[in-house]
Scaffold this motif. Sequence first.
Motif, PDB file in Angstrom:
ATOM      1  N   LYS A  96      16.681 108.773  52.524  1.00 46.23           N
ATOM      2  CA  LYS A  96      15.743 108.819  51.401  1.00 46.23           C
ATOM      3  C   LYS A  96      14.508 109.655  51.744  1.00 46.23           C
ATOM      4  CE  LYS A  96      14.401 107.713  47.266  1.00 46.23           C
ATOM      5  NZ  LYS A  96      15.136 108.186  46.085  1.00 46.23           N
ATOM      6  N   ILE A  97      14.030 109.536  52.991  1.00 49.11           N
ATOM      7  CA  ILE A  97      12.889 110.354  53.417  1.00 49.11           C
ATOM      8  C   ILE A  97      13.246 111.840  53.323  1.00 49.11           C
ATOM      9  CG2 ILE A  97      11.523 111.081  55.422  1.00 49.11           C
ATOM     10  CD1 ILE A  97      11.353 108.197  56.269  1.00 49.11           C
ATOM     11  N   HIS A  98      14.419 112.195  53.822  1.00 45.67           N
ATOM     12  CA  HIS A  98      14.834 113.599  53.785  1.00 45.67           C
ATOM     13  C   HIS A  98      15.118 114.070  52.363  1.00 45.67           C
ATOM     14  CE1 HIS A  98      16.079 113.494  58.311  1.00 45.67           C
ATOM     15  NE2 HIS A  98      14.794 113.653  58.132  1.00 45.67           N
ATOM     16  N   GLU A  99      15.537 113.156  51.509  1.00 46.04           N
ATOM     17  CA  GLU A  99      15.723 113.499  50.099  1.00 46.04           C
ATOM     18  C   GLU A  99      14.383 113.855  49.450  1.00 46.04           C
ATOM     19  OE1 GLU A  99      16.695 111.044  46.041  1.00 46.04           O
ATOM     20  OE2 GLU A  99      17.957 110.593  47.784  1.00 46.04           O
ATOM     21  N   VAL A 100      13.360 113.052  49.756  1.00 43.07           N
ATOM     22  CA  VAL A 100      12.016 113.322  49.223  1.00 43.07           C
ATOM     23  C   VAL A 100      11.477 114.636  49.774  1.00 43.07           C
ATOM     24  CG1 VAL A 100       9.617 112.522  49.174  1.00 43.07           C
ATOM     25  CG2 VAL A 100      11.487 110.889  48.830  1.00 43.07           C
ATOM     26  N   MET A 101      11.636 114.829  51.084  1.00 44.44           N
ATOM     27  CA  MET A 101      11.176 116.073  51.706  1.00 44.44           C
ATOM     28  C   MET A 101      11.913 117.270  51.117  1.00 44.44           C
ATOM     29  SD  MET A 101      10.946 114.809  55.681  1.00 44.44           S
ATOM     30  CE  MET A 101      10.799 116.485  56.313  1.00 44.44           C
ATOM     31  N   GLY A 102      13.233 117.134  50.970  1.00 41.36           N
ATOM     32  CA  GLY A 102      14.031 118.236  50.445  1.00 41.36           C
ATOM     33  C   GLY A 102      13.635 118.610  49.033  1.00 41.36           C
ATOM     34  N   LYS A 103      13.378 117.604  48.201  1.00 45.58           N
ATOM     35  CA  LYS A 103      12.986 117.865  46.818  1.00 45.58           C
ATOM     36  C   LYS A 103      11.710 118.703  46.766  1.00 45.58           C
ATOM     37  CE  LYS A 103      11.124 114.592  44.355  1.00 45.58           C
ATOM     38  NZ  LYS A 103      10.899 113.364  43.558  1.00 45.58           N
ATOM     39  N   ASN A 104      10.792 118.414  47.663  1.00 49.40           N
ATOM     40  CA  ASN A 104       9.524 119.141  47.690  1.00 49.40           C
ATOM     41  C   ASN A 104       9.637 120.482  48.408  1.00 49.40           C
ATOM     42  OD1 ASN A 104       7.176 117.361  46.564  1.00 49.40           O
ATOM     43  ND2 ASN A 104       8.478 115.956  47.703  1.00 49.40           N
ATOM     44  N   SER A 168      11.919  94.402  51.864  1.00 50.14           N
ATOM     45  CA  SER A 168      12.199  94.298  50.428  1.00 50.14           C
ATOM     46  C   SER A 168      12.352  95.683  49.798  1.00 50.14           C
ATOM     47  CB  SER A 168      11.072  93.540  49.728  1.00 50.14           C
ATOM     48  OG  SER A 168       9.899  94.341  49.665  1.00 50.14           O
ATOM     49  N   LYS A 169      13.205  95.753  48.793  1.00 51.53           N
ATOM     50  CA  LYS A 169      13.431  97.012  48.084  1.00 51.53           C
ATOM     51  C   LYS A 169      12.145  97.488  47.407  1.00 51.53           C
ATOM     52  CE  LYS A 169      16.397  99.157  44.576  1.00 51.53           C
ATOM     53  NZ  LYS A 169      15.282  99.723  43.787  1.00 51.53           N
ATOM     54  N   ALA A 170      11.341  96.548  46.923  1.00 54.73           N
ATOM     55  CA  ALA A 170      10.096  96.899  46.240  1.00 54.73           C
ATOM     56  C   ALA A 170       9.149  97.648  47.170  1.00 54.73           C
ATOM     57  CB  ALA A 170       9.428  95.648  45.699  1.00 54.73           C
ATOM     58  N   LYS A 171       9.046  97.157  48.414  1.00 53.44           N
ATOM     59  CA  LYS A 171       8.157  97.821  49.372  1.00 53.44           C
ATOM     60  C   LYS A 171       8.667  99.214  49.726  1.00 53.44           C
ATOM     61  CE  LYS A 171       5.163  94.671  51.806  1.00 53.44           C
ATOM     62  NZ  LYS A 171       4.614  94.302  53.122  1.00 53.44           N
ATOM     63  N   LEU A 172       9.985  99.314  49.928  1.00 49.40           N
ATOM     64  CA  LEU A 172      10.556 100.612  50.256  1.00 49.40           C
ATOM     65  C   LEU A 172      10.395 101.597  49.098  1.00 49.40           C
ATOM     66  CD1 LEU A 172      13.834  99.628  52.146  1.00 49.40           C
ATOM     67  CD2 LEU A 172      11.910 100.930  53.075  1.00 49.40           C
ATOM     68  N   ASP A 173      10.586 101.118  47.884  1.00 49.16           N
ATOM     69  CA  ASP A 173      10.423 101.992  46.709  1.00 49.16           C
ATOM     70  C   ASP A 173       8.985 102.491  46.603  1.00 49.16           C
ATOM     71  OD1 ASP A 173      13.068 101.784  46.016  1.00 49.16           O
ATOM     72  OD2 ASP A 173      12.763 100.280  44.450  1.00 49.16           O
ATOM     73  N   PHE A 175       6.942 102.846  49.139  1.00 44.58           N
ATOM     74  CA  PHE A 175       6.786 103.809  50.236  1.00 44.58           C
ATOM     75  C   PHE A 175       7.309 105.187  49.837  1.00 44.58           C
ATOM     76  CE2 PHE A 175       9.298 105.814  53.681  1.00 44.58           C
ATOM     77  CZ  PHE A 175       8.247 106.362  54.400  1.00 44.58           C
ATOM     78  N   TYR A 176       8.514 105.252  49.251  1.00 39.12           N
ATOM     79  CA  TYR A 176       9.096 106.543  48.856  1.00 39.12           C
ATOM     80  C   TYR A 176       8.253 107.210  47.762  1.00 39.12           C
ATOM     81  CZ  TYR A 176      13.156 104.602  51.306  1.00 39.12           C
ATOM     82  OH  TYR A 176      13.999 104.043  52.241  1.00 39.12           O
ATOM     83  N   LYS A 177       7.705 106.385  46.884  1.00 33.32           N
ATOM     84  CA  LYS A 177       6.848 106.910  45.817  1.00 33.32           C
ATOM     85  C   LYS A 177       5.587 107.532  46.411  1.00 33.32           C
ATOM     86  CE  LYS A 177       4.128 105.254  41.834  1.00 33.32           C
ATOM     87  NZ  LYS A 177       2.796 105.248  42.462  1.00 33.32           N
ATOM     88  N   TYR A 178       4.930 106.824  47.317  1.00 33.66           N
ATOM     89  CA  TYR A 178       3.721 107.350  47.957  1.00 33.66           C
ATOM     90  C   TYR A 178       4.038 108.589  48.798  1.00 33.66           C
ATOM     91  CZ  TYR A 178       1.619 102.848  46.662  1.00 33.66           C
ATOM     92  OH  TYR A 178       1.155 101.756  45.965  1.00 33.66           O
TER      93      TYR A 178
END
Length: 230
Positions: A96-104, A168-173, A175-178
């Motif tokens: 997921k981190i690399h997905e966010v990085m890749g998108k940007n 928790s999924k909420a915390k991870l979500d 994190f990915y948003k930030y």
Amino acid sequence: MKKILLGLFILGTLGMAQSNYEVYVKSGVKISQSEVDRDSKEIENLVNKEIIERYNTEGKKTIKGLYREYMNKSIDELVENVPKKQKQAAKEYFNKIHEVMGKNFLGEIDNLKIFVNEISFSEKNKAKVKIVSKFKDIDNIDTDKIIDEAIEKANISYKEMDNIEKMSKAKLDNFYKYLDEKFKEKLNDLDYVETYSEIEVKKINGKWKLEHDFNTFMNEMTSGFNDIDN
């Protein structure tokens, strides 16, 4: 992406600002202004067709593919020594981190501008073409620092990171948003930089030809990936 260092020689000016680029002729070269105008336009069309247009279609896809290949390899290495019970959660986290990085970051590859900047005739039938690549240099982004800042903003503790499979999924979500927001913020703050590459062209049997083909140009553009692997 690695800067390509250029060797330049002293030139005398004959024609200036042809189209959106400058044209120079080395002192002592016998060539008329009309020949310069005609040949520089032919050279521009050749480089646009064989290098720039192909880069915008084939080249960008190649760079994106290499980026994804490198990221997949790095994820496998990162989770290799993770305990079995955490391996799946850790893999999803890094993916997921690399997905966010890749998108940007890959979006910046689409925004990269490449164009002919200068044509220099060293002989009547020989010239060098300076190509400019204009982009935001993502190499200057401290990804580890941004990840740490996003973790802190999401209120994730070190203990939670050590037990990522229980987070928790909420915390991870969050994190990915930030994380996405911080990468966008950093990219917006970056100035555009320019790097230069140089291609030689020769006139053979009345037609201008590239000294090196598109594959050679792409090998220079993607040499940074080789450096990463080494």
